[in-house]
Structures are given as C-alpha cells and as structure tokens.
Design a protein around this motif. Structure first.
Motif, PDB file in Angstrom:
ATOM      1  N   TRP A 125       4.328  15.619   1.233  1.00  0.00           N
ATOM      2  CA  TRP A 125       4.991  15.382   2.522  1.00  0.00           C
ATOM      3  C   TRP A 125       5.145  13.889   2.797  1.00  0.00           C
ATOM      4  CZ3 TRP A 125       7.951  17.699   5.881  1.00  0.00           C
ATOM      5  CH2 TRP A 125       8.100  17.175   7.161  1.00  0.00           C
ATOM      6  N   ARG A 126       4.102  13.106   2.454  1.00  0.00           N
ATOM      7  CA  ARG A 126       4.198  11.658   2.656  1.00  0.00           C
ATOM      8  C   ARG A 126       5.333  11.070   1.824  1.00  0.00           C
ATOM      9  NH1 ARG A 126      -0.804   9.581   1.087  1.00  0.00           N
ATOM     10  NH2 ARG A 126      -0.062   8.386  -0.710  1.00  0.00           N
ATOM     11  N   ALA A 127       5.493  11.568   0.609  1.00  0.00           N
ATOM     12  CA  ALA A 127       6.581  11.069  -0.242  1.00  0.00           C
ATOM     13  C   ALA A 127       7.946  11.455   0.305  1.00  0.00           C
ATOM     14  CB  ALA A 127       6.410  11.602  -1.660  1.00  0.00           C
ATOM     15  N   LEU A 128       8.013  12.536   1.111  1.00  0.00           N
ATOM     16  CA  LEU A 128       9.268  12.985   1.713  1.00  0.00           C
ATOM     17  C   LEU A 128       9.604  12.254   3.009  1.00  0.00           C
ATOM     18  CD1 LEU A 128       9.418  16.887   1.426  1.00  0.00           C
ATOM     19  CD2 LEU A 128      11.169  15.287   0.685  1.00  0.00           C
ATOM     20  N   THR A 129       8.656  11.519   3.563  1.00  0.00           N
ATOM     21  CA  THR A 129       8.865  10.936   4.886  1.00  0.00           C
ATOM     22  C   THR A 129       8.615   9.436   4.950  1.00  0.00           C
ATOM     23  OG1 THR A 129       6.574  11.567   5.458  1.00  0.00           O
ATOM     24  CG2 THR A 129       8.345  13.084   6.101  1.00  0.00           C
ATOM     25  N   ASP A 130       7.995   8.863   3.938  1.00  0.00           N
ATOM     26  CA  ASP A 130       7.728   7.424   3.917  1.00  0.00           C
ATOM     27  C   ASP A 130       8.936   6.687   3.341  1.00  0.00           C
ATOM     28  OD1 ASP A 130       5.477   5.159   3.938  1.00  0.00           O
ATOM     29  OD2 ASP A 130       6.598   5.009   2.039  1.00  0.00           O
ATOM     30  N   ASN A 131       9.458   5.712   4.071  1.00  0.00           N
ATOM     31  CA  ASN A 131      10.687   5.033   3.639  1.00  0.00           C
ATOM     32  C   ASN A 131      10.545   4.350   2.285  1.00  0.00           C
ATOM     33  OD1 ASN A 131      12.193   5.782   5.887  1.00  0.00           O
ATOM     34  ND2 ASN A 131      11.518   4.021   7.085  1.00  0.00           N
ATOM     35  N   ALA A 132       9.405   3.707   2.045  1.00  0.00           N
ATOM     36  CA  ALA A 132       9.219   3.003   0.776  1.00  0.00           C
ATOM     37  C   ALA A 132       9.179   3.984  -0.390  1.00  0.00           C
ATOM     38  CB  ALA A 132       7.939   2.169   0.830  1.00  0.00           C
ATOM     39  N   GLU A 133       8.478   5.106  -0.204  1.00  0.00           N
ATOM     40  CA  GLU A 133       8.385   6.066  -1.291  1.00  0.00           C
ATOM     41  C   GLU A 133       9.722   6.792  -1.497  1.00  0.00           C
ATOM     42  OE1 GLU A 133       4.981   8.611  -1.183  1.00  0.00           O
ATOM     43  OE2 GLU A 133       3.644   6.930  -1.610  1.00  0.00           O
ATOM     44  N   LEU A 134      10.409   7.127  -0.404  1.00  0.00           N
ATOM     45  CA  LEU A 134      11.733   7.724  -0.535  1.00  0.00           C
ATOM     46  C   LEU A 134      12.673   6.815  -1.314  1.00  0.00           C
ATOM     47  CD1 LEU A 134      12.233   9.225   3.037  1.00  0.00           C
ATOM     48  CD2 LEU A 134      12.283  10.528   0.897  1.00  0.00           C
ATOM     49  N   SER A 135      12.623   5.527  -1.019  1.00  0.00           N
ATOM     50  CA  SER A 135      13.499   4.566  -1.697  1.00  0.00           C
ATOM     51  C   SER A 135      13.127   4.394  -3.158  1.00  0.00           C
ATOM     52  CB  SER A 135      13.452   3.217  -0.973  1.00  0.00           C
ATOM     53  OG  SER A 135      13.943   3.334   0.349  1.00  0.00           O
TER      54      SER A 135
END
Length: 451
Positions: free
Chosen positions: A320-330
């Motif tokens: 979920w964090r990877a789906l919502t954190d801007n740095a990880e999404l990018s």
C-alpha cells in the motif's frame, strides 16, 4: 464567416472530385484514428476516388508488414484480412478499416484487369530515431512505390503526417514531388476514446462548428483569406489524450494544412476488434519475469479491459505504501507522479521531463483499494492478504481498446519494477515504456496470447 461556411459547405463529395481530377496523391488525414465517423468518412472517400476518379492504390499508414499481407489479399484473396489487421498496429484493428479492405477486395473481384493495390515497401525499413527522419522515410516509401507502380494513390493516415508543415512532414515532401491534395478529417467534440469537449475558440474545429450542417465537405480555395491564412490550431488525438490540456495540436493555418476539410460535429468510438477473455502466461523476458508462475502473475483481457493479478511476498501495508508514496510511485511506474490519496484528490503524471497531465483519485479504501483516473482511463488497484503475502489486482479500462497489447507490456514492466522497489533494489527505467529493452518482446507476446 458563418455566412460563408453555410454557403460553401457541401454534404456530397463533388468538391473532392473536382480537386482530385488532377491529383496524383490524395491524403486523407484524420485527427483521431479511433473515431468511428472519421474512419467511415475516409472509407467513403476512398470508394469515391476509386470508382469515379481512377485511383488504384491505397496506402494505410502505420504498418508495412500488414500492408504487404493486405496487398496479397486484395489481389488474390489470400489470407484473412481480419487476422492480418488483428496483428497490426492498434489503430488499424477496427471494423471500419476491415470494411474498407473488404470493399477493395470486392472491387478487384469485379475488375480483375484493373485492380486496386495496397502500398507497401519491398522490405520494412528501419525506423529513424527522429521525427524528421520518420517523415522522410514515409514519403520516400510512397515515392518508391509510385515509381514502380505509377497509379494514383489514396493515402489514409494521421494529420500529423499528411498536413504540410515546416518539419518537413510527409505531406510537405510529397507536395514538393507530386500533385498532392491534402484533405483534413476533423471533428468538434465527442468520445472516440476519452471524452473530448468543445475545443478552444482559436482551433479550426471551433470555427467549423458554427456551420449549420453537422457533417460537410469544404473547399478552402475560396475561403476568406483573413481566416484561411490566419494562425490557428487543429487537434491531433493519439492513444493518450488529456482533455483538460488539449496539449496535442498542430499550429499553422487552415490553408497551409489542407486543400479541403471534411468535418463532423460529434464522434463516437470506433468498433475495435473484440478480444476474447483469455489468460496470458508470463514470458521469461528479463531477470524479473524469470521463473514466474501463472499463480504469481496472470493477465486477462476482454473487450478493451485488462486485469492483472500478481503476488508479492510482502505485507499488504508495505505494498500500500508503494501505491501511495510519491517517491516510490515515481520509481516503479513509468511516470513522474504526484498523488493525493483521498477521494477527489489531485493526481499528476508525466513521462520523463515532459509536461504533466492531470487526473484524479476516484475512490479510496485506505490500505486496500485506490482508483485513479488519468489519460482518460480508470486504474483500479486492490490489495488482499494471500499466502503469507499480498495479492495485488489491477483492473484498467483502455481509452483506446486497440492498444491493449502495448498497455499489457507497459504494465508488465511496471509490476516487475514494483517487485524491485518492494525488495529494496534499485530501478533503472527508460523515459517511457516503449524505450524499455523488454518492451518489443512483451508486445509480441501479448499480441499472440491476448487474442
């Protein structure tokens, strides 16, 4: 201007006939290749030019391999035109294009001594790395065909190529070599893929919409000079389109782009070939997909929708964090992303250093589900505990149903990159999915398995 439009606009094709009589090449440049009405208008004009003005070659822009196979079909009946188009570029996989091909075949059966050919190179050329090189490659291909097969040609493609421009485009190059007629096929609003509202007032389409007729043909020779030669814009609609931006357009003048315009007020989606509901086994392409099994990664497609299921050996909260954190999404998506994960929240995506397109967060179930809208598509992500890890599901609608195989390849790469992020490994990604080394092989794989 409205008075002149109402007087000059014509429902029939006589104006095309009078201009095409001396032309060697007539280019039918459509502003959106996924719009049903623009394709049917192009088909109607093709038939008119063949039957009444002696045109005996059709150039279908976009796929040289398909062109060679279609040429064999229209001459001899060899091959299945639906299958040929189904394996071609996405914008050619429509019932409207298939109708045109079948009509050419029927014409040839009625006129065996005077057939219509489909233009294609002796062998597909290598694709240049720059826009000017691509335009010259397209124009040179037409010239080589015309030298060997001196027939009048109907070129069916996109306005970005057919309209003469300073780049120089195919249209400009062919105008320098032949008696070339540029016909623009435009629309005012509608939903060929995503909803496209009325264009801004400085667009050609905004002026054309003031005419009384819904669909008409306009000869620009007699247009008021103050309008025909005044700076304007016209739409160019590709697979990804942001209606809030109207960022894809051509700058120039109406008379500079077109000799004639065929305009319709509203368009609807083309009838893309239906994909049967089928699961695609994941190929071993690159280190991340090596050894992945069907239970870990599955892709299904039906009627322009994609469904992905992938298992990650991580807790749901971590994914979920990877789906919502801007740095990880990018890091793992193809975009540079900023998202506010609340219902109605803002979403911004951009490829590389390109201009950002805007979207929105449609729905959120914290820790479990988030739905985005961007590029006219819905991306519905959901997470569930499964087998000691997290089962990620993605359901997405396709703004261009003919683009399913390319989208499947792009999402495949992103979900591989997500695995790297979750494992704490670095991600090296290209500026866009088509530039990824694995992309061509994945496209070929999904073109075979998602039929």
């Amino acid at each position: 201007m409205t008075t002149w439009l109402d007087e000059a606009a014509r429902e029939g094709l006589d104006a095309l006939g009078s201009r095409a009589a001396e032309a060697e090449i007539v280019a039918l440049g459509v502003s959106c290749r996924s719009a049903r009405e623009l394709s049917t208008m192009a088909d109607e004009m093709l038939r008119y030019l063949v039957e009444h003005h002696g045109f005996r070659a059709l150039a279908l822009e976009g796929d040289d391999v398909a062109g060679a196979l279609l040429d064999a079909h229209v001459r001899t009946g060899e091959g299945d035109p639906r299958q040929i188009l189904a394996e071609s570029r996405p914008f050619l996989r429509t019932e409207e294009v298939l109708d045109a091909v079948r009509w050419v075949r029927s014409f040839n059966e009625r006129h065996p001594g005077d057939p219509v050919r489909v233009v294609h190179p002796a062998r597909p050329p290598e694709l240049p790395g720059d826009r000017a090189g691509i335009e010259r490659m397209l124009a040179d291909g037409i010239s080589r065909w015309h030298e060997e097969n001196p027939a009048k040609i109907v070129y069916w493609g996109g306005i970005a190529h057919t309209a003469p421009d300073d780049i120089p485009t195919l249209g400009k190059l062919l105008r320098e070599r032949y008696a070339y007629l540029s016909v623009g096929l435009t629309f005012h609003h509608g939903e060929p893929s995503a909803w496209m509202p009325a264009p801004p007032p400085d667009f050609l389409e905004a002026t054309l919409d003031t005419a009384a007729l819904d669909t008409f043909l306009l000869d620009l020779r007699d247009a008021p000079a103050a309008w025909a030669h005044a700076p304007a814009r016209t739409r160019l609609v590709g697979p990804a389109y942001d209606p809030a931006e109207d960022g894809h357009h051509l700058d120039g003048t109406p008379a500079g782009w077109f000799d004639l315009v065929r305009h319709t007020r509203r368009v609807t989606p083309g009838e893309f070939f239906r994909l049967s509901c089928r699961s695609a086994p994941v190929p071993s392409v690159g280190r991340m997909t090596e050894g992945v099994t069907m239970t870990e990664f599955e892709v299904r497609a039906q009627d322009g929708r994609l469904h992905f299921t992938r298992h990650y050996p991580h807790e749901v909260a971590r994914v979920w964090r990877a789906l919502t954190d801007n740095a990880e999404l990018s890091a793992w998506t193809p975009w540079r992303m900023r998202v506010d994960t609340v219902p109605g929240g803002a979403l911004s995506v951009a490829f590389g250093r390109g201009k950002a397109s805007k979207g929105e967060v449609v729905a959120v179930e914290p820790g479990r589900r988030v739905v985005w809208r961007c590029y006219g598509e819905l991306l519905d992500w959901s997470l569930a505990e499964h087998d000691g890890g997290c089962l990620l599901s993605l359901d997405t609608t396709m703004a261009d149903p003919g683009h399913v195989t390319h989208s499947a390849a792009g999402f495949h790469i992103s979900l591989d990159n997500l695995a790297l992020v979750l494992d704490g490994q670095p991600v090296v990604k290209a500026t866009s999915p088509p530039k990824e080394p694995r992309f061509p092989e994945l496209v070929r794989h999904y073109a075979t398995t998602l039929r």
